[in-house]
Write a protein that holds these residues in place. Structure first.
Motif, PDB file in Angstrom:
ATOM      1  N   ILE A   1       0.507  -1.191  -0.380  1.00 37.35           N
ATOM      2  CA  ILE A   1       0.081  -0.457   0.008  1.00 37.35           C
ATOM      3  C   ILE A   1       0.744   1.136   0.641  1.00 37.35           C
ATOM      4  CG2 ILE A   1      -1.990   1.286   1.160  1.00 37.35           C
ATOM      5  CD1 ILE A   1      -2.532  -1.206   2.342  1.00 37.35           C
ATOM      6  N   ARG A   2       0.497   1.909  -0.898  1.00 38.68           N
ATOM      7  CA  ARG A   2       0.867   3.706  -0.864  1.00 38.68           C
ATOM      8  C   ARG A   2       0.741   4.102  -0.767  1.00 38.68           C
ATOM      9  NH1 ARG A   2       5.001   6.130  -3.871  1.00 38.68           N
ATOM     10  NH2 ARG A   2       5.386   7.838  -2.728  1.00 38.68           N
ATOM     11  N   THR A   3       0.405   5.808  -0.012  1.00 38.47           N
ATOM     12  CA  THR A   3      -0.260   6.971   0.351  1.00 38.47           C
ATOM     13  C   THR A   3       0.001   7.558  -0.942  1.00 38.47           C
ATOM     14  OG1 THR A   3      -0.521   6.084   2.612  1.00 38.47           O
ATOM     15  CG2 THR A   3      -1.439   7.957   1.721  1.00 38.47           C
ATOM     16  N   VAL A   4      -0.764   8.593  -0.920  1.00 41.49           N
ATOM     17  CA  VAL A   4       0.056   9.915  -2.063  1.00 41.49           C
ATOM     18  C   VAL A   4      -0.871  10.860  -1.808  1.00 41.49           C
ATOM     19  CG1 VAL A   4       0.905   8.645  -3.716  1.00 41.49           C
ATOM     20  CG2 VAL A   4      -1.563   9.124  -4.018  1.00 41.49           C
ATOM     21  N   GLY A   5      -0.790  11.976  -2.469  1.00 37.28           N
ATOM     22  CA  GLY A   5      -1.390  13.097  -1.966  1.00 37.28           C
ATOM     23  C   GLY A   5      -2.040  14.045  -2.756  1.00 37.28           C
ATOM     24  N   SER A   6      -2.029  13.297  -4.257  1.00 31.27           N
ATOM     25  CA  SER A   6      -3.037  13.886  -5.519  1.00 31.27           C
ATOM     26  C   SER A   6      -2.953  12.912  -6.580  1.00 31.27           C
ATOM     27  CB  SER A   6      -1.742  15.108  -5.529  1.00 31.27           C
ATOM     28  OG  SER A   6      -0.357  14.899  -6.702  1.00 31.27           O
ATOM     29  N   ILE A   7      -3.713  12.595  -7.311  1.00 33.30           N
ATOM     30  CA  ILE A   7      -3.721  11.984  -8.965  1.00 33.30           C
ATOM     31  C   ILE A   7      -2.219  11.602  -9.279  1.00 33.30           C
ATOM     32  CG2 ILE A   7      -4.806  13.538 -10.128  1.00 33.30           C
ATOM     33  CD1 ILE A   7      -5.933  10.784 -11.470  1.00 33.30           C
ATOM     34  N   GLU A   8      -1.607  12.937  -9.951  1.00 39.79           N
ATOM     35  CA  GLU A   8      -0.458  13.516 -10.022  1.00 39.79           C
ATOM     36  C   GLU A   8       0.765  12.162  -9.804  1.00 39.79           C
ATOM     37  OE1 GLU A   8       0.062  14.573 -12.789  1.00 39.79           O
ATOM     38  OE2 GLU A   8      -1.702  16.240 -13.480  1.00 39.79           O
ATOM     39  N   GLU A   9       0.890  12.167  -7.752  1.00 38.21           N
ATOM     40  CA  GLU A   9       1.586  11.999  -7.367  1.00 38.21           C
ATOM     41  C   GLU A   9       1.705   9.792  -7.735  1.00 38.21           C
ATOM     42  OE1 GLU A   9       3.294  10.613  -3.265  1.00 38.21           O
ATOM     43  OE2 GLU A   9       2.316  13.063  -3.273  1.00 38.21           O
ATOM     44  N   ALA A  10       0.185   9.752  -7.574  1.00 31.68           N
ATOM     45  CA  ALA A  10      -0.355   8.182  -8.557  1.00 31.68           C
ATOM     46  C   ALA A  10       0.198   8.179  -9.281  1.00 31.68           C
ATOM     47  CB  ALA A  10      -1.767   7.993  -8.151  1.00 31.68           C
ATOM     48  N   LEU A  11      -0.041   8.864 -10.456  1.00 30.85           N
ATOM     49  CA  LEU A  11       0.600   8.679 -11.519  1.00 30.85           C
ATOM     50  C   LEU A  11       1.885   8.174 -11.753  1.00 30.85           C
ATOM     51  CD1 LEU A  11      -2.320  10.695 -13.533  1.00 30.85           C
ATOM     52  CD2 LEU A  11      -1.872   8.366 -13.688  1.00 30.85           C
ATOM     53  N   ASP A  12       2.728   8.813 -10.892  1.00 33.75           N
ATOM     54  CA  ASP A  12       4.488   8.890 -10.996  1.00 33.75           C
ATOM     55  C   ASP A  12       4.456   7.379 -10.350  1.00 33.75           C
ATOM     56  OD1 ASP A  12       4.520  11.256 -12.124  1.00 33.75           O
ATOM     57  OD2 ASP A  12       4.435  12.339  -9.602  1.00 33.75           O
ATOM     58  N   HIS A  13       4.106   7.075  -8.998  1.00 32.94           N
ATOM     59  CA  HIS A  13       4.192   6.225  -8.710  1.00 32.94           C
ATOM     60  C   HIS A  13       4.201   4.790 -10.190  1.00 32.94           C
ATOM     61  CE1 HIS A  13       4.249   2.629  -5.766  1.00 32.94           C
ATOM     62  NE2 HIS A  13       3.823   1.842  -6.609  1.00 32.94           N
TER      63      HIS A  13
ATOM     64  N   SER B   1      -6.714   7.482 -17.552  1.00 31.99           N
ATOM     65  CA  SER B   1      -6.809   6.795 -18.670  1.00 31.99           C
ATOM     66  C   SER B   1      -6.445   6.770 -20.063  1.00 31.99           C
ATOM     67  CB  SER B   1      -8.579   6.888 -19.596  1.00 31.99           C
ATOM     68  OG  SER B   1      -9.254   6.618 -18.295  1.00 31.99           O
ATOM     69  N   THR B   2      -5.524   8.797 -19.748  1.00 30.81           N
ATOM     70  CA  THR B   2      -5.441   8.402 -20.923  1.00 30.81           C
ATOM     71  C   THR B   2      -3.318   8.915 -20.401  1.00 30.81           C
ATOM     72  OG1 THR B   2      -6.297  10.619 -21.220  1.00 30.81           O
ATOM     73  CG2 THR B   2      -4.239  11.464 -22.125  1.00 30.81           C
ATOM     74  N   VAL B   3      -3.484   9.532 -19.609  1.00 33.22           N
ATOM     75  CA  VAL B   3      -1.609   9.147 -18.831  1.00 33.22           C
ATOM     76  C   VAL B   3      -0.683   7.862 -19.143  1.00 33.22           C
ATOM     77  CG1 VAL B   3       0.074  10.258 -17.246  1.00 33.22           C
ATOM     78  CG2 VAL B   3      -1.972  11.329 -17.869  1.00 33.22           C
ATOM     79  N   VAL B   4      -1.793   6.566 -18.236  1.00 28.91           N
ATOM     80  CA  VAL B   4      -1.261   5.731 -17.755  1.00 28.91           C
ATOM     81  C   VAL B   4      -1.144   4.855 -18.741  1.00 28.91           C
ATOM     82  CG1 VAL B   4      -1.273   3.194 -16.570  1.00 28.91           C
ATOM     83  CG2 VAL B   4      -2.760   5.846 -15.034  1.00 28.91           C
ATOM     84  N   ASP B   5       0.475   4.370 -19.048  1.00 30.53           N
ATOM     85  CA  ASP B   5       0.945   3.941 -20.113  1.00 30.53           C
ATOM     86  C   ASP B   5       0.964   1.886 -19.737  1.00 30.53           C
ATOM     87  OD1 ASP B   5       2.241   2.344 -22.285  1.00 30.53           O
ATOM     88  OD2 ASP B   5       4.120   3.615 -21.795  1.00 30.53           O
ATOM     89  N   ALA B   6      -0.693   1.276 -19.979  1.00 28.98           N
ATOM     90  CA  ALA B   6      -0.267  -0.279 -20.227  1.00 28.98           C
ATOM     91  C   ALA B   6      -1.057  -0.497 -20.649  1.00 28.98           C
ATOM     92  CB  ALA B   6      -1.046   0.113 -18.551  1.00 28.98           C
ATOM     93  N   ALA B   7      -0.941  -2.048 -20.894  1.00 30.78           N
ATOM     94  CA  ALA B   7      -2.062  -2.727 -22.042  1.00 30.78           C
ATOM     95  C   ALA B   7      -3.660  -2.469 -21.802  1.00 30.78           C
ATOM     96  CB  ALA B   7      -1.518  -4.020 -22.272  1.00 30.78           C
ATOM     97  N   CYS B   8      -3.602  -2.391 -20.591  1.00 30.36           N
ATOM     98  CA  CYS B   8      -4.837  -2.263 -20.117  1.00 30.36           C
ATOM     99  C   CYS B   8      -5.710  -0.859 -18.768  1.00 30.36           C
ATOM    100  CB  CYS B   8      -5.068  -3.771 -20.192  1.00 30.36           C
ATOM    101  SG  CYS B   8      -5.405  -4.803 -20.967  1.00 30.36           S
ATOM    102  N   VAL B   9      -6.044  -0.132 -19.194  1.00 25.20           N
ATOM    103  CA  VAL B   9      -6.356   0.317 -18.074  1.00 25.20           C
ATOM    104  C   VAL B   9      -7.926   0.673 -17.663  1.00 25.20           C
ATOM    105  CG1 VAL B   9      -6.643   3.019 -17.824  1.00 25.20           C
ATOM    106  CG2 VAL B   9      -4.675   1.846 -19.003  1.00 25.20           C
ATOM    107  N   TYR B  10      -7.955   0.317 -16.210  1.00 24.51           N
ATOM    108  CA  TYR B  10      -8.998   0.376 -16.089  1.00 24.51           C
ATOM    109  C   TYR B  10      -9.954   1.330 -15.085  1.00 24.51           C
ATOM    110  CZ  TYR B  10      -9.118  -5.112 -17.145  1.00 24.51           C
ATOM    111  OH  TYR B  10      -8.350  -6.446 -18.046  1.00 24.51           O
ATOM    112  N   THR B  11     -11.685   1.837 -15.545  1.00 27.01           N
ATOM    113  CA  THR B  11     -12.067   2.206 -14.449  1.00 27.01           C
ATOM    114  C   THR B  11     -12.664   2.312 -14.023  1.00 27.01           C
ATOM    115  OG1 THR B  11     -13.017   3.406 -16.016  1.00 27.01           O
ATOM    116  CG2 THR B  11     -10.838   4.953 -16.326  1.00 27.01           C
ATOM    117  N   ASN B  12     -12.851   2.161 -12.934  1.00 25.61           N
ATOM    118  CA  ASN B  12     -13.835   1.320 -11.694  1.00 25.61           C
ATOM    119  C   ASN B  12     -14.397   0.020 -12.420  1.00 25.61           C
ATOM    120  OD1 ASN B  12     -14.221   3.455 -10.585  1.00 25.61           O
ATOM    121  ND2 ASN B  12     -16.627   4.498 -11.505  1.00 25.61           N
ATOM    122  N   LEU B  13     -13.383  -0.471 -12.430  1.00 24.21           N
ATOM    123  CA  LEU B  13     -13.167  -2.283 -12.938  1.00 24.21           C
ATOM    124  C   LEU B  13     -11.908  -2.188 -11.674  1.00 24.21           C
ATOM    125  CD1 LEU B  13     -14.542  -2.556 -16.079  1.00 24.21           C
ATOM    126  CD2 LEU B  13     -15.425  -3.262 -14.279  1.00 24.21           C
ATOM    127  N   PRO B  14     -12.008  -4.006 -11.552  1.00 24.36           N
ATOM    128  CA  PRO B  14     -11.031  -4.419 -10.490  1.00 24.36           C
ATOM    129  C   PRO B  14      -9.919  -4.508 -12.517  1.00 24.36           C
ATOM    130  CG  PRO B  14     -12.297  -6.058 -10.454  1.00 24.36           C
ATOM    131  CD  PRO B  14     -13.472  -4.739 -11.386  1.00 24.36           C
TER     132      PRO B  14
END
Length: 414
Positions: A317-329, A353-366
Motif C-alpha cells: 500500500i502506498r499513500t499519495v497526496g494527489s492523482i499526479e503523485e499516483a500517476l508518478d508511482h 486513462s490518458t496518462v497511464v501507459d499500460a496494455a489495459c487501463v481500467y476505470t472503476n473495475l478490477p
C-alpha cells in the motif's frame, strides 16, 4: 531429433493452409469433448506433477487442474471454434492509376513457438488459437507440468489423427534447456516465439532468441483509490483484484490510496483477513490500519515491496497526496500490464486513462478482467506488455500476419 520435430511442424503448417474453416471448427469441437471425456487421465497426470512440486511451490495454483478447470478449458475451446476465422480478412485495398489492384490480406504466421512454465492450461489454449489462426504450434513446457502437458498433447494428437491432420500440428518439445535453445535458434523453422512465465524466462528468451519474439510480460498491477472514490465499490474492486486468483498476472499487487481517504482504509480492506492477505503498508497507511487490521497480517513496507509481482496473498500500500503523485508511482513501478482507478470524478478518470501507459487501463473495475476470454476473444495466448505488433490479450487477430496480393493484366514497370 528436435530439428526433425521442427521440420515436421513446418510441413504441417503447409497442410493447414488447405483446410477449411469448417474443418478446423469441427476439430476444435471434437477436441473439447475429448478433453472432458479424458479428464480423469489428465487429472491423474496432473496429480503426479503436483506431488513432485509440493504445496509450497509458488505456482501451485497455476499448475493445479480440476474437473471444473478442464471444463473451462473445453468451454474456451468451443468459444474459439465459434469465432470467425481471422484469416483471409481484407485489411486494405487500393487500385493504382495503371489499374494494378493491391490487397492486404491476413494470413497465418506458419509455425508459432510458445515457451511456458507451470501452466498446463496453456497447452490447450495455445493449440486451439494457433489452429484457428492457421498455424502449427511448437510447445516447450516446464518440467513442473511435464506429465500434464504430455497427457493433454496425447489427446490433441489422437483427435488430429482422427481428423486426418498430422500430429506435428501440435509439437511438444522435451522439457530441457537444449530444446529451448533449439527453438530460439530455429531460423526458418519457427516464425515467432512467445514466452509465458516469469520475468526471468521472458528476459532469457528476449536476450537469446534469433527469431522474432512477442513478450508476455510480468504483471505488476496497481489500483488507485482516488479522493472521490466510492467506498463500497472500491472495497469490492480491491478484494476481487487481489484475491480472485493470486497466482495470475492480472492480480492486484499494490493499492495506491489518496491521503484524504486514509480513514476509509480499514473499511476498504475489511474482507482481506478472510483470505489472510499480508499487507505491506507505508508509514501513513500503517498508522491508519494499526489496530484495525490483524497485527499478524500487517507489516511496514520496504522499497522492495513496490514494483514487485506478489503472486501470493500479499499486497503493498502506498499513500499519495494527489492523482499526479499516483500517476508518478505507476509510471515508475508499473510493468505496463494492467492498471486501475476507482473514482467518481470524470476528470480524474479521463486523466488516468490518458496518462497511464499500460496494455489495459481500467476505470472503476478490477484488473482481474484482463483476460482474452473475458474480452470476448474466446481464449488468449498471453498478455503482451510490448507495443510492437500486439498489446494486451493476444487472441486470433494478434497471431496472424498479412501479405499483399497484387493483381494486374500485364502492366510493365518502366
Amino acid at each position: 531429433m528436435i530439428e526433425q520435430q521442427l521440420l515436421a511442424a513446418r510441413s504441417a503448417s503447409v497442410i493447414l493452409l488447405r483446410k477449411s474453416e469448417a474443418d478446423i471448427n469441427s476439430l476444435l469441437l471434437r477436441l473439447a469433448d475429448a478433453l472432458e471425456a479424458d479428464s480423469d487421465t489428465i487429472l491423474e497426470a496432473n496429480s503426479r506433477d503436483l506431488a513432485r512440486a509440493g504445496k509450497d511451490y509458488c505456482y501451485y495454483d497455476r499448475l493445479l487442474l480440476t474437473a471444473e478447470r478442464i471444463a473451462g478449458i473445453a468451454s474456451d475451446m468451443r468459444n474459439v471454434a465459434s469465432l470467425p476465422s481471422p484469416l483471409g480478412k481484407l485489411l486494405m485495398e487500393s487500385v493504382r492509376p495503371n489499374g494494378m489492384r493491391i490487397r492486404k490480406v491476413s494470413v497465418p504466421f506458419g509455425v508459432i513457438g510458445v515457451i511456458y512454465e507451470a501452466r498446463p492450461n496453456v497447452t490447450a489454449d495455445v493449440f486451439s488459437l494457433c489452429l484457428k489462426a492457421g498455424s502449427a504450434c511448437v510447445l516447450k513446457g516446464g518440467k513442473e507440468a511435464a506429465d500434464t502437458n504430455a497427457a493433454v498433447v496425447s489427446v490433441i494428437h489422437r483427435v488430429l489423427s482422427e481428423c486426418g491432420l498430422p500430429e506435428a500440428c501440435c509439437t511438444l518439445l522435451p522439457n530441457d534447456r537444449e530444446a529451448t535453445n533449439e527453438m530460439l535458434n530455429a531460423v526458418g523453422k519457427v516464425d515467432l516465439v512467445i514466452p509465458r512465465g516469469s520475468s526471468r524466462l521472458i528476459n532469457f528468451v528476449r536476450d537469446n532468441a534469433r527469431i522474432p519474439v512477442i513478450e508476455t510480460g510480468a504483471g505488476v498491477c496497481h489500483t488507485y483509490f482516488d479522493r472521490d472514490g466510492d467506498l463500497a465499490m472500491g472495497a469490492e474492486i480491491i478484494f476481487n483484484g487481489k484475491t480472485r486468483r493470486v497466482s495470475v498476472c492480472n492480480a492486484l499487487d499494490c493499492l495506491i490510496i489518496h491521503r484524504q481517504r486514509l480513514a476509509d482504509l480499514p473499511a476498504l480492506l475489511a474482507r482481506m483477513p478472510e483470505k489472510n492477505v499480508l499487507v505491506y503498508a507505508d508509514d501513513e497507511a500503517y498508522k491508519a490500519l494499526d489496530g484495525h487490521y490483524p497485527a499478524e497480517l500487517l507489516r511496514p513496507a520496504n522499497p522492495e515491496h513496490f514494483g514487485l509481482e506478489m503472486l501470493s496473498y500479499q499486497m503493498a500500500i502506498r499513500t499519495v497526496g494527489s492523482i499526479e503523485e499516483a500517476l508518478d508511482h505507476i509510471a515508475r513501478y508499473s510493468s505496463k500490464h494492467s492498471e486501475a482507478i476507482v473514482s467518481s470524478n470524470p476528470e480524474a478518470l479521463q486523466l488516468f486513462s490518458t496518462v497511464v501507459d499500460a496494455a489495459c487501463v481500467y476505470t472503476n473495475l478490477p484488473t482481474s478482467w484482463t483476460d482474452g476470454a473475458q474480452f470476448g476473444f474466446g481464449a488468449e495466448i498471453g498478455i503482451s506488455t510490448q507495443k510492437l505488433h500486439a498489446r494486451g490479450p493476444m487472441a486470433l487477430p494478434e497471431i496472424t500476419t498479412y501479405k499483399y496480393i497484387i493483381e494486374g493484366e500485364g502492366q510493365i514497370r518502366k
